[in-house]
Design an enzyme around this catalytic site. Structure first.
Site, PDB file in Angstrom:
ATOM      1  N   CYS A   1       0.814  -1.221   0.000  1.00  0.00           N
ATOM      2  CA  CYS A   1       0.000   0.000   0.000  1.00  0.00           C
ATOM      3  C   CYS A   1       0.841   1.261   0.000  1.00  0.00           C
ATOM      4  CB  CYS A   1      -0.926   0.005   1.211  1.00  0.00           C
ATOM      5  SG  CYS A   1      -1.818  -1.534   1.460  1.00  0.00           S
TER       6      CYS A   1
ATOM      7  N   HIS B   1      -9.171   3.791  -1.281  1.00  0.00           N
ATOM      8  CA  HIS B   1      -7.794   3.285  -1.187  1.00  0.00           C
ATOM      9  C   HIS B   1      -7.431   2.432  -2.392  1.00  0.00           C
ATOM     10  CE1 HIS B   1      -4.069   1.854   0.312  1.00  0.00           C
ATOM     11  NE2 HIS B   1      -4.505   0.812   0.989  1.00  0.00           N
TER      12      HIS B   1
END
Length: 388
Positions: free
Chosen positions: A84, A334
């Site tokens: 991420c 996200h």
């Protein structure tokens, strides 16, 4: 060393775009960035591109040259992968390249496309950011892992589910005016408390959504900006990166994130400022507890004090230290490989005064971005400052 200016930023709307390709998404973000920067594509010397699971989600590896073509640039192109934190690492290397004088113009950012896959396949794809041998094969998922971290935090310092619900409610409220946010709706603390459990103590509104999207930044040297009279008032003055053990079971504590501690220390030292100089922050709240951990790693709150920050109004839009005015990962969304670039784009807009939530921080001069990978086995921190 040259000061690194953010000449332009570009984002796609975050959300569900299963009908679009990854290269299409990145092309849109890059187009917006170039329009914002007023920089010619022919001046770009490098492309730093973040992507995590494109090989799985789009059956496409070797994405960097594809994205250079999509962005309309002809230069060396490299894909960065750090779960991420992929775009955060891509931006960090771009900053270091420009600061060192090795390039005057670098395009940096990232993209992720996941909603074209069923939820179980997305979950399986994201799981490869954890330790396969000692976590994934034992059935550990990221909601489960962050639930372990939340419970460890509660055991060490105290706190309740309601404290986390305040984080969720705050970030959803911040997302409402953000045209790029996936969920532009308010969620009350009571709604967050009543939502179904995902992994106790985390419930539905404690978790970020599955998201498609892209981010792009045009970073230039101070000299390049001055020579072309660019309107680039925001500088990236500090950057830092940290790493921790991959598996939670190998860590000394689940209530702390030392990778982010190290990244923050390095970024502050690079910028020659302390945490007390920060006016606004964008942090990696993949789960609500992650925001709490980030605030403490950034030195904005002492250990054990970050849990009450949203409930006490300190980190709300009208608080003394607004956090995630974009809506955060929680509500803005996200798209894993794009998130780190998106955070810097949002901070740049906030500091320039052209973000829909800029009125909440009219005098802000220093912002900090915190981007994490996995259960914060990787972390990247950037300091942004108004330079003129």
């Amino acid at each position: 060393m040259s000061e690194v200016r953010v000449a332009g930023v570009g984002l796609t709307p975050f959300g569900s775009h299963p009908e679009r390709t990854g290269r299409d998404l990145f092309a849109e973000a890059a187009l917006r960035a170039f329009e914002d920067a007023a920089v010619a594509r022919s001046d770009v010397e490098e492309l730093n591109y973040g992507n995590f699971m494109g090989s799985l989600a789009e059956h496409q590896g070797h994405q960097a040259p594809l994205m250079a073509e999509a962005a309309g640039v002809r230069c060396s192109a490299t894909r960065y992968e750090s779960a991420c934190a992929s775009a955060g690492v891509a931006v960090r290397e771009a900053v270091r390249t420009v600061a060192a004088g090795d390039a005057d113009v670098v395009l940096a950012g990232g993209m992720e496309r996941m909603t074209n896959l069923p939820t179980d396949e997305v979950t399986e794809g994201l799981a490869i950011a954890a330790d396969d041998l000692f976590e994934v094969r034992s059935g550990v998922t990221f909601p489960g892992a962050y639930a372990l971290m939340a419970n460890a935090y509660f055991d060490a310092y105290g706190g309740t589910r309601e404290d986390l619900a305040h984080v969720a409610s705050k970030n959803h409220a911040n997302a409402v005016p953000n045209e790029y946010a996936q969920y532009r709706k308010e969620v009350s603390v009571d709604e967050a408390m009543d939502a179904p459990p995902v992994a106790e103590p985390l419930h539905l509104y404690d978790a970020c959504p599955i998201t498609d999207g892209a981010s792009a930044l045009v970073l230039v040297s101070e000299e390049y900006a001055a020579d072309r009279d660019l309107d680039a008032p925001v500088a990236v003055t500090g950057t830092g990166q940290g790493t921790d053990r991959m598996a939670l079971g190998d860590r000394d504590s689940l209530a702390r994130t030392p990778a982010a501690d190290d990244a923050a220390d390095a970024a502050y030292a690079d910028a020659d400022i302390g945490a007390d100089a920060v006016d606004v922050a964008e942090v990696h709240d993949c789960f609500t507890i992650a925001e709490v951990l980030a605030l403490e790693s950034l030195g904005l709150f002492e250990p054990g004090e970050g849990i009450a920050a949203a409930r006490e109004g300190v980190t709300t839009a009208d608080g003394d230290l607004p956090v995630n005015l974009s809506g955060g990962l929680k509500a803005k969304g996200h798209p894993v490989g794009a998130t780190g670039g998106s955070q810097i784009a949002e901070l740049t807009r906030l500091l320039r005064g052209d973000h829909p939530n800029s009125d909440h921080v009219p005098d802000a001069e220093v912002g900090v971005a915190h981007n994490a990978g996995g259960t914060v086995a990787s972390a990247v921190v950037h300091v942004l400052e108004v330079a003129e």
